[in-house]
Write a protein that holds these residues in place. Structure first.
Motif, short mmCIF file in Angstrom:
data_model
loop_
_atom_site.label_atom_id
_atom_site.label_comp_id
_atom_site.label_asym_id
_atom_site.label_seq_id
_atom_site.Cartn_x
_atom_site.Cartn_y
_atom_site.Cartn_z
N PHE A 33 40.62 -28.94 -10.83
CA PHE A 33 39.96 -27.91 -10.03
C PHE A 33 40.35 -26.53 -10.56
CE2 PHE A 33 39.18 -31.51 -7.56
CZ PHE A 33 38.38 -31.22 -6.46
N ARG A 34 39.34 -25.79 -11.01
CA ARG A 34 39.57 -24.42 -11.45
C ARG A 34 39.34 -23.50 -10.25
NH1 ARG A 34 39.34 -21.81 -16.61
NH2 ARG A 34 38.79 -19.60 -16.46
N ILE A 35 40.41 -22.84 -9.81
CA ILE A 35 40.39 -22.09 -8.54
C ILE A 35 40.74 -20.63 -8.78
CG2 ILE A 35 41.40 -21.91 -6.23
CD1 ILE A 35 42.06 -24.90 -6.42
N GLU A 36 39.87 -19.74 -8.29
CA GLU A 36 40.18 -18.32 -8.32
C GLU A 36 40.83 -17.93 -6.99
OE1 GLU A 36 37.92 -14.27 -9.59
OE2 GLU A 36 37.04 -15.33 -7.88
N ILE A 37 41.94 -17.22 -7.08
CA ILE A 37 42.67 -16.76 -5.90
C ILE A 37 42.60 -15.23 -5.87
CG2 ILE A 37 44.88 -16.79 -4.67
CD1 ILE A 37 45.67 -19.12 -6.63
N VAL A 38 42.10 -14.68 -4.77
CA VAL A 38 41.99 -13.22 -4.65
C VAL A 38 42.72 -12.77 -3.39
CG1 VAL A 38 40.44 -11.26 -4.40
CG2 VAL A 38 39.78 -13.17 -5.87
N VAL A 96 38.50 -19.82 -4.21
CA VAL A 96 37.16 -20.32 -4.52
C VAL A 96 37.25 -21.32 -5.67
CG1 VAL A 96 34.82 -19.76 -5.28
CG2 VAL A 96 36.06 -18.19 -3.77
N VAL A 97 36.67 -22.51 -5.47
CA VAL A 97 36.65 -23.52 -6.53
C VAL A 97 35.50 -23.17 -7.48
CG1 VAL A 97 36.49 -25.96 -7.11
CG2 VAL A 97 37.57 -25.25 -4.96
N ASP A 98 35.85 -22.60 -8.62
CA ASP A 98 34.82 -22.19 -9.59
C ASP A 98 34.18 -23.38 -10.29
OD1 ASP A 98 35.17 -19.51 -9.08
OD2 ASP A 98 36.61 -19.20 -10.71
N ALA A 99 34.98 -24.41 -10.54
CA ALA A 99 34.47 -25.57 -11.27
C ALA A 99 35.40 -26.75 -11.09
CB ALA A 99 34.31 -25.25 -12.75
N VAL A 100 34.87 -27.94 -11.29
CA VAL A 100 35.66 -29.17 -11.33
C VAL A 100 35.40 -29.82 -12.68
CG1 VAL A 100 36.12 -31.41 -10.30
CG2 VAL A 100 35.55 -29.46 -8.83
N THR A 101 36.45 -29.98 -13.49
CA THR A 101 36.29 -30.46 -14.86
C THR A 101 37.22 -31.64 -15.12
OG1 THR A 101 37.98 -28.93 -15.70
CG2 THR A 101 35.72 -28.11 -15.59
N ILE A 102 37.25 -32.07 -16.36
CA ILE A 102 38.17 -33.12 -16.79
C ILE A 102 39.37 -32.47 -17.48
CG2 ILE A 102 36.35 -34.85 -16.99
CD1 ILE A 102 36.41 -34.40 -20.03
N PRO A 103 40.51 -33.13 -17.51
CA PRO A 103 41.69 -32.52 -18.13
C PRO A 103 41.55 -32.43 -19.65
CG PRO A 103 42.17 -34.77 -17.47
CD PRO A 103 40.82 -34.45 -16.91
N GLU A 104 42.11 -31.37 -20.21
CA GLU A 104 42.16 -31.24 -21.66
C GLU A 104 43.35 -32.03 -22.19
OE1 GLU A 104 42.02 -27.24 -23.10
OE2 GLU A 104 40.77 -26.57 -21.42
N PRO A 105 43.18 -32.74 -23.28
CA PRO A 105 44.29 -33.54 -23.84
C PRO A 105 45.51 -32.67 -24.16
CG PRO A 105 42.21 -34.13 -24.89
CD PRO A 105 41.94 -32.91 -24.06
N GLY A 106 46.66 -33.15 -23.74
CA GLY A 106 47.91 -32.47 -24.07
C GLY A 106 48.21 -31.23 -23.26
N VAL A 107 47.38 -30.91 -22.27
CA VAL A 107 47.58 -29.70 -21.47
C VAL A 107 48.36 -30.03 -20.21
CG1 VAL A 107 46.42 -27.92 -20.09
CG2 VAL A 107 45.54 -28.51 -22.35
N ARG A 108 49.28 -29.16 -19.86
CA ARG A 108 50.07 -29.33 -18.64
C ARG A 108 49.35 -28.70 -17.44
NH1 ARG A 108 51.81 -24.76 -16.25
NH2 ARG A 108 52.89 -24.06 -18.13
N TYR A 109 49.31 -29.46 -16.35
CA TYR A 109 48.71 -28.96 -15.10
C TYR A 109 49.71 -29.10 -13.96
CZ TYR A 109 44.29 -29.40 -17.66
OH TYR A 109 43.28 -29.27 -18.59
N PRO A 110 49.68 -28.15 -13.00
CA PRO A 110 48.81 -26.98 -12.89
C PRO A 110 49.17 -25.91 -13.92
CG PRO A 110 50.44 -26.93 -11.15
CD PRO A 110 50.61 -28.25 -11.85
N ARG A 111 48.21 -25.03 -14.17
CA ARG A 111 48.45 -23.92 -15.07
C ARG A 111 47.66 -22.70 -14.59
NH1 ARG A 111 44.98 -24.66 -20.71
NH2 ARG A 111 43.00 -25.29 -19.77
N CYS A 112 48.10 -21.52 -15.05
CA CYS A 112 47.39 -20.28 -14.76
C CYS A 112 46.70 -19.85 -16.05
CB CYS A 112 48.34 -19.19 -14.27
SG CYS A 112 47.51 -17.63 -13.82
N VAL A 113 45.39 -19.55 -15.97
CA VAL A 113 44.63 -19.23 -17.18
C VAL A 113 44.12 -17.80 -17.20
CG1 VAL A 113 43.96 -21.63 -17.54
CG2 VAL A 113 42.49 -20.14 -16.15
#
Length: 283
Positions: free
Chosen positions: A99-104, A196-213
Motif C-alpha cells: 500500500f502506497r500511502i500519502e500522509i499529510v 490516502v492510499v494512492d495505489a496498491v502494488t506488488i513488492p519490488e524484489p529485494g526491497v525492504r518494507y515499510p519504507r519512505c519514498v
C-alpha cells in the motif's frame, strides 16, 4: 525478541513524563533502574506494558495548556495512557500487496507530508508506528485512527469507548486504493493527519518494507501547542525582535529550526526497525 530497544523506548517515555520544572534537577539516566528488569521481563514474555502517565508542570507554548495548569486543572495534554505491545512484523512475500500511502499533516504551513509503502498484512498498530517514525513524532502521546466512521486505537480496559483494537485490524481489510483515513496524534495539541492510499502494488524484489519514498517539511516539535502554537513558534524563533523570541529559544534550546527541512534517507532508515521477514529475492 531482543527486549533491549523496547525497554529503552519505555524508559524514554517515562523520563519524558517525569521532566522537572526549570530550576530543579531532572531525572537522570538511572532514575528508573528499578523498573528496567521488570520491563525487560514483561517484553521477553510478550506481555503488554501499560503506563498511566501523571501530569507534570506544563512547559507547552500552547496558551490553553498553560492557563489550565495555572488554574489548577492540570494540563489535559500531559496526563494520558501509553502502551507498548509486541507487534508481529508483516512478512513480505511475492503475494503481498504493498500500500502506497500519502500522509499529510492538516492545516500546517509549510506543508508536511510523507509517502510510505506498507505491506497490506500490517496491522493498524504497525501503521501507527510507521506514521510516527515517518513523520518524526516521538510516540509520546495518545493517538487514534478513524476509517469510515469507525475508531481504531488502544482500547481502554477500564472504559468502553467504542474504540476497536488497532493491533487486531489488518490494513488490507479496512483500506483499498483511493480510500482515506484520519489519524489524530496528541489529543492536547490535536495533530490531524489525512492518510490516502494512492495505489496498491506488488513488492519490488529485494526491497525492504515499510519504507519512505518521498516527503517534504519538518515535523513540528512535540508539545509546541498544535497548529497555532507551531506557527507562533516558527515566527518567534525566526525573529529576534519577536516578543516571545527569548522564551521560545529557551524552550526549544536553540534559535535554529528549519520548517522546510526533510531528510529522506534518515526518515527511511527510521523505518528499518519495523521491517518484517522478506521472501522476495532480487532478480
Amino acid at each position: 525478541m531482543n527486549a533491549g530497544p523496547v525497554v529503552e523506548d519505555v524508559l524514554r517515555v517515562l523520563l519524558r513524563h517525569r521532566r522537572a520544572p526549570r530550576g530543579e534537577d531532572a531525572p537522570g539516566p538511572g532514575a528508573f533502574d528499578a523498573q528496567r528488569a521488570q520491563i525487560g521481563a514483561a517484553v521477553a514474555a510478550g506481555r503488554p506494558i501499560r503506563l498511566v502517565l501523571p501530569a507534570f508542570p506544563c512547559k507547552s507554548p500552547n496558551p490553553a495548556k498553560r492557563s489550565l495548569q495555572k488554574s489548577g486543572s492540570g494540563c489535559w495534554g500531559c496526563e494520558e495512557r501509553w502502551e507498548h505491545r509486541s507487534m508481529a512484523r508483516p512478512r513480505v512475500t511475492t503475494k503481498t500487496k504493498i500500500f502506497r500511502i500519502e500522509i499529510v499533516l492538516v492545516d500546517v504551513e509549510p506543508t508536511v507530508r510523507r509517502v510510505v509503502e506498507v505491506p497490506g498484512e500490517a496491522s493498524l498498530a504497525v501503521l501507527h508506528e510507521v506514521v510516527q517514525d515517518a513523520m518524526g513524532w516521538t510516540n509520546s502521546h495518545l493517538h487514534e485512527f478513524e476509517i469510515d466512521g469507525v475508531r481504531y486505537g488502544l482500547p481502554d480496559p477500564d472504559w468502553d469507548t467504542g474504540t476497536l483494537d488497532e493491533a487486531k485490524t489488518k490494513l488490507f481489510r479496512v483500506l483499498a486504493a483511493g480510500d482515506d483515513a484520519g489519524y489524530v496524534y496528541d489529543f492536547g495539541d490535536n495533530w490531524h493527519h489525512v492518510l490516502v492510499v494512492d495505489a496498491v502494488t506488488i513488492p519490488e524484489p529485494g526491497v525492504r518494507y515499510p519504507r519512505c519514498v518521498e516527503g517534504q517539511g519538518a515535523c513540528p516539535p512535540e508539545d509546541v501547542g498544535g497548529v497555532f502554537g507551531y506557527s507562533e513558534f516558527v515566527d518567534a524563533l525566526a525573529d529576534p525582535d519577536h516578543a516571545e523570541h527569548a522564551e521560545r529559544v529557551e524552550w526549544w534550546g536553540s534559535d535554529r529550526f528549519d520548517p522546510h527541512h526533510f531528510d529522506l534517507v534518515a526518515t527511511d532508515r527510521a523505518l528499518e526497525r519495523l521491517a518484517g521477514a522478506s521472501a522476495t529475492a532480487r532478480s
